[in-house]
Design a protein around this motif. Structure first.
Motif, mmCIF file in Angstrom:
data_model
loop_
_atom_site.group_PDB
_atom_site.id
_atom_site.type_symbol
_atom_site.label_atom_id
_atom_site.label_comp_id
_atom_site.label_asym_id
_atom_site.label_seq_id
_atom_site.Cartn_x
_atom_site.Cartn_y
_atom_site.Cartn_z
ATOM 1 N N ASP A 68 -44.835 -27.022 -4.768
ATOM 2 C CA ASP A 68 -44.842 -28.308 -5.483
ATOM 3 C C ASP A 68 -45.888 -28.300 -6.603
ATOM 4 O OD1 ASP A 68 -42.906 -29.196 -3.748
ATOM 5 O OD2 ASP A 68 -44.273 -30.398 -2.518
ATOM 6 N N THR A 69 -47.063 -27.743 -6.314
ATOM 7 C CA THR A 69 -48.131 -27.688 -7.321
ATOM 8 C C THR A 69 -47.731 -26.809 -8.491
ATOM 9 O OG1 THR A 69 -49.840 -28.029 -5.648
ATOM 10 C CG2 THR A 69 -50.541 -27.046 -7.734
ATOM 11 N N ALA A 70 -47.168 -25.633 -8.186
ATOM 12 C CA ALA A 70 -46.772 -24.704 -9.249
ATOM 13 C C ALA A 70 -45.696 -25.312 -10.142
ATOM 14 C CB ALA A 70 -46.295 -23.387 -8.639
ATOM 15 N N VAL A 71 -44.710 -25.988 -9.535
ATOM 16 C CA VAL A 71 -43.640 -26.621 -10.315
ATOM 17 C C VAL A 71 -44.215 -27.758 -11.165
ATOM 18 C CG1 VAL A 71 -41.503 -27.961 -10.172
ATOM 19 C CG2 VAL A 71 -41.824 -25.978 -8.694
ATOM 20 N N TYR A 72 -45.142 -28.519 -10.592
ATOM 21 C CA TYR A 72 -45.772 -29.613 -11.333
ATOM 22 C C TYR A 72 -46.509 -29.079 -12.567
ATOM 23 C CZ TYR A 72 -49.495 -32.870 -12.575
ATOM 24 O OH TYR A 72 -50.368 -33.657 -13.276
ATOM 25 N N ILE A 73 -47.265 -27.999 -12.387
ATOM 26 C CA ILE A 73 -47.992 -27.415 -13.512
ATOM 27 C C ILE A 73 -47.013 -26.902 -14.569
ATOM 28 C CG2 ILE A 73 -49.459 -25.486 -14.205
ATOM 29 C CD1 ILE A 73 -50.946 -27.834 -12.923
ATOM 30 N N TYR A 74 -45.934 -26.278 -14.128
ATOM 31 C CA TYR A 74 -44.923 -25.799 -15.079
ATOM 32 C C TYR A 74 -44.364 -26.964 -15.891
ATOM 33 C CZ TYR A 74 -40.590 -23.832 -16.910
ATOM 34 O OH TYR A 74 -39.570 -23.449 -17.739
ATOM 35 N N SER A 75 -44.117 -28.095 -15.248
ATOM 36 C CA SER A 75 -43.569 -29.254 -15.969
ATOM 37 C C SER A 75 -44.567 -29.771 -17.001
ATOM 38 C CB SER A 75 -43.196 -30.371 -14.987
ATOM 39 O OG SER A 75 -44.349 -30.973 -14.416
ATOM 40 N N LEU A 76 -45.875 -29.666 -16.711
ATOM 41 C CA LEU A 76 -46.883 -30.080 -17.687
ATOM 42 C C LEU A 76 -46.838 -29.200 -18.928
ATOM 43 C CD1 LEU A 76 -50.192 -30.872 -15.749
ATOM 44 C CD2 LEU A 76 -48.706 -32.469 -16.948
ATOM 45 N N SER A 118 -50.503 -34.267 -27.263
ATOM 46 C CA SER A 118 -50.964 -35.590 -26.832
ATOM 47 C C SER A 118 -50.204 -36.080 -25.610
ATOM 48 C CB SER A 118 -50.834 -36.608 -27.975
ATOM 49 O OG SER A 118 -49.482 -36.728 -28.384
ATOM 50 N N ALA A 119 -48.895 -35.780 -25.544
ATOM 51 C CA ALA A 119 -48.101 -36.189 -24.374
ATOM 52 C C ALA A 119 -48.580 -35.458 -23.131
ATOM 53 C CB ALA A 119 -46.624 -35.907 -24.620
ATOM 54 N N MET A 120 -48.903 -34.175 -23.282
ATOM 55 C CA MET A 120 -49.383 -33.419 -22.131
ATOM 56 C C MET A 120 -50.755 -33.921 -21.687
ATOM 57 S SD MET A 120 -50.487 -29.480 -21.765
ATOM 58 C CE MET A 120 -51.975 -29.992 -22.608
ATOM 59 N N GLU A 121 -51.620 -34.231 -22.655
ATOM 60 C CA GLU A 121 -52.953 -34.730 -22.310
ATOM 61 C C GLU A 121 -52.869 -36.031 -21.533
ATOM 62 O OE1 GLU A 121 -54.788 -34.929 -26.125
ATOM 63 O OE2 GLU A 121 -55.561 -32.864 -26.039
ATOM 64 N N GLN A 122 -51.924 -36.892 -21.902
ATOM 65 C CA GLN A 122 -51.744 -38.144 -21.160
ATOM 66 C C GLN A 122 -51.237 -37.851 -19.760
ATOM 67 O OE1 GLN A 122 -52.600 -41.356 -22.061
ATOM 68 N NE2 GLN A 122 -52.182 -41.606 -19.873
ATOM 69 N N ALA A 123 -50.324 -36.877 -19.644
ATOM 70 C CA ALA A 123 -49.815 -36.506 -18.322
ATOM 71 C C ALA A 123 -50.927 -35.958 -17.440
ATOM 72 C CB ALA A 123 -48.684 -35.484 -18.468
ATOM 73 N N VAL A 124 -51.852 -35.199 -18.021
ATOM 74 C CA VAL A 124 -52.992 -34.673 -17.256
ATOM 75 C C VAL A 124 -53.856 -35.821 -16.751
ATOM 76 C CG1 VAL A 124 -55.141 -33.367 -17.427
ATOM 77 C CG2 VAL A 124 -53.030 -32.412 -18.368
ATOM 78 N N LYS A 125 -54.088 -36.821 -17.603
ATOM 79 C CA LYS A 125 -54.899 -37.980 -17.192
ATOM 80 C C LYS A 125 -54.255 -38.726 -16.035
ATOM 81 C CE LYS A 125 -56.951 -38.775 -21.751
ATOM 82 N NZ LYS A 125 -57.018 -39.684 -22.921
ATOM 83 N N ASP A 126 -52.915 -38.673 -15.973
ATOM 84 C CA ASP A 126 -52.176 -39.355 -14.912
ATOM 85 C C ASP A 126 -51.946 -38.466 -13.692
ATOM 86 O OD1 ASP A 126 -52.005 -41.556 -16.583
ATOM 87 O OD2 ASP A 126 -50.034 -41.007 -17.358
ATOM 88 N N SER A 127 -52.517 -37.272 -13.688
ATOM 89 C CA SER A 127 -52.289 -36.333 -12.589
ATOM 90 C C SER A 127 -52.762 -36.919 -11.261
ATOM 91 C CB SER A 127 -53.038 -35.018 -12.857
ATOM 92 O OG SER A 127 -53.004 -34.191 -11.702
ATOM 93 N N PRO A 128 -51.993 -36.701 -10.196
ATOM 94 C CA PRO A 128 -52.421 -37.195 -8.868
ATOM 95 C C PRO A 128 -53.560 -36.375 -8.272
ATOM 96 C CG PRO A 128 -50.370 -35.947 -8.682
ATOM 97 C CD PRO A 128 -50.660 -36.081 -10.147
ATOM 98 N N SER A 129 -53.883 -35.220 -8.877
ATOM 99 C CA SER A 129 -54.932 -34.359 -8.326
ATOM 100 C C SER A 129 -56.276 -34.658 -8.988
ATOM 101 C CB SER A 129 -54.578 -32.878 -8.531
ATOM 102 O OG SER A 129 -55.692 -32.060 -8.237
ATOM 103 N N GLU A 130 -57.217 -35.154 -8.208
ATOM 104 C CA GLU A 130 -58.558 -35.418 -8.729
ATOM 105 C C GLU A 130 -59.236 -34.122 -9.149
ATOM 106 O OE1 GLU A 130 -62.786 -35.210 -8.482
ATOM 107 O OE2 GLU A 130 -61.516 -34.575 -6.813
ATOM 108 N N PHE A 131 -58.986 -33.041 -8.407
ATOM 109 C CA PHE A 131 -59.580 -31.748 -8.743
ATOM 110 C C PHE A 131 -59.089 -31.277 -10.107
ATOM 111 C CE2 PHE A 131 -59.603 -27.115 -8.858
ATOM 112 C CZ PHE A 131 -60.896 -26.825 -8.447
ATOM 113 N N PHE A 132 -57.794 -31.387 -10.353
ATOM 114 C CA PHE A 132 -57.231 -30.953 -11.632
ATOM 115 C C PHE A 132 -57.789 -31.777 -12.779
ATOM 116 C CE2 PHE A 132 -53.365 -30.777 -14.541
ATOM 117 C CZ PHE A 132 -53.725 -29.561 -15.083
ATOM 118 N N ARG A 133 -57.853 -33.094 -12.601
ATOM 119 C CA ARG A 133 -58.423 -33.937 -13.650
ATOM 120 C C ARG A 133 -59.877 -33.545 -13.925
ATOM 121 N NH1 ARG A 133 -56.199 -38.031 -10.431
ATOM 122 N NH2 ARG A 133 -58.285 -38.837 -9.970
ATOM 123 N N SER A 134 -60.582 -33.199 -12.857
ATOM 124 C CA SER A 134 -61.985 -32.831 -12.997
ATOM 125 C C SER A 134 -62.149 -31.549 -13.801
ATOM 126 C CB SER A 134 -62.605 -32.664 -11.604
ATOM 127 O OG SER A 134 -63.931 -32.199 -11.696
#
Length: 268
Positions: A29-37, A47-63
């Motif tokens: 699930d994580t690998a597919v999610y990253i691929y979609s980003l 800019s669309a990808m950056e917004q998607a990163v801000k909305d990521s459910p993973s606090e670690f990834f946002r960090s």
């Protein structure tokens, strides 16, 4: 710094081998999610990808994305994100998902990484061989098709709402009519030959100035992906200036003249 990343990778692989097999689907699930980003960046821009990163459910990834996007030297950023990995003492599948997030953050922050295929294979290589890799391949292919189809529909919708310009200048009108006349008499294979010598910005600008029938014929003779790109660029150019339209029409007429003179195309 490569050694620091390699140490994290080896640790994540070691911990993944000891992981509960029931949790392995989280890795896919994580690998597919990253691929979609990454595909979001390819299709919709940074800019669309950056917004998607801000909305990521993973606090670690946002960090880790925050560390890398901040004005740190790359070596310092890598040290920060790997420190984050070690300090959390992640185990099992969570260790490998964290490594995937780290590699993804580094990948999407690099403007030289313009294509997603290579990163897709990297993601796949981090999954255990067998069913998980096959599942990842199937899911990413489906994700790619769905995202491209959705993007194509959105672009076509925006393209259909363009209010096409009506030029009054006699010179540009004469050139537009001349181009429409020639394009209307070229076989499809010659239209395709012409388009191979044109950059997409010029094609898109010409599309903005041509009549509907000729405009549609040009788009039909582009590949599906190039057609979508041409429509998307036309939307971005709208409302097109007389100068841009005039230059693009003139450029296409010049290429047509050169190809006809060389015998590579034939006007019926």
């Amino acid at each position: 710094m490569k050694k620091i990343l390699d140490d994290v990778r080896r640790d994540a692989i070691k911990k993944l081998k000891a992981a509960n097999t029931e949790d392995l689907h989280l890795l896919t699930d994580t690998a597919v999610y990253i691929y979609s980003l990454v595909k979001t960046r390819d299709l919709y821009g940074l800019s669309a990808m950056e917004q998607a990163v801000k909305d990521s459910p993973s606090e670690f990834f946002r960090s880790v994305c925050t560390f890398i996007s901040d004005p740190y030297d790359l070596d310092d950023a890598i040290e920060l994100v790997t420190n984050e990995y070690w300090s959390r003492d992640l185990q099992g599948v969570q260790a490998m998902t964290a490594y995937i997030y780290i590699r993804a953050a580094l990948y999407i922050s690099d403007p030289e990484h313009l294509l997603s295929d290579g990163f897709r294979y990297l993601l796949q290589s981090l999954l255990p061989p067998g069913s998980l890799r096959r599942e990842f391949k199937e899911l990413t292919e489906r994700t790619y098709r769905e995202m491209e189809s959705r993007h194509e529909k959105e672009v076509s919708e925006s393209f259909s709402h363009i209010i096409w310009p009506v030029f009054q200048d006699e010179e540009i009108l004469e050139n537009i009519h001349a181009l429409e006349w020639v394009l209307g008499r070229l076989p499809d294979r010659d239209v395709q030959r012409l388009l191979r010598d044109m950059d997409m910005n010029t094609v898109s600008a010409c599309i903005c100035a041509l009549g509907e029938d000729v405009r549609d014929r040009v788009i039909r003779n582009l590949s599906r992906r190039s057609g979508t790109t041409a429509k998307e660029t036309a939307v971005q150019l709208h409302p097109i200036s007389k100068k841009t339209a005039s230059q693009s029409i003139s450029n296409m007429l010049l290429v047509l003249g050169r190809l006809e003179a060389s015998g590579e195309i034939r006007i019926l």
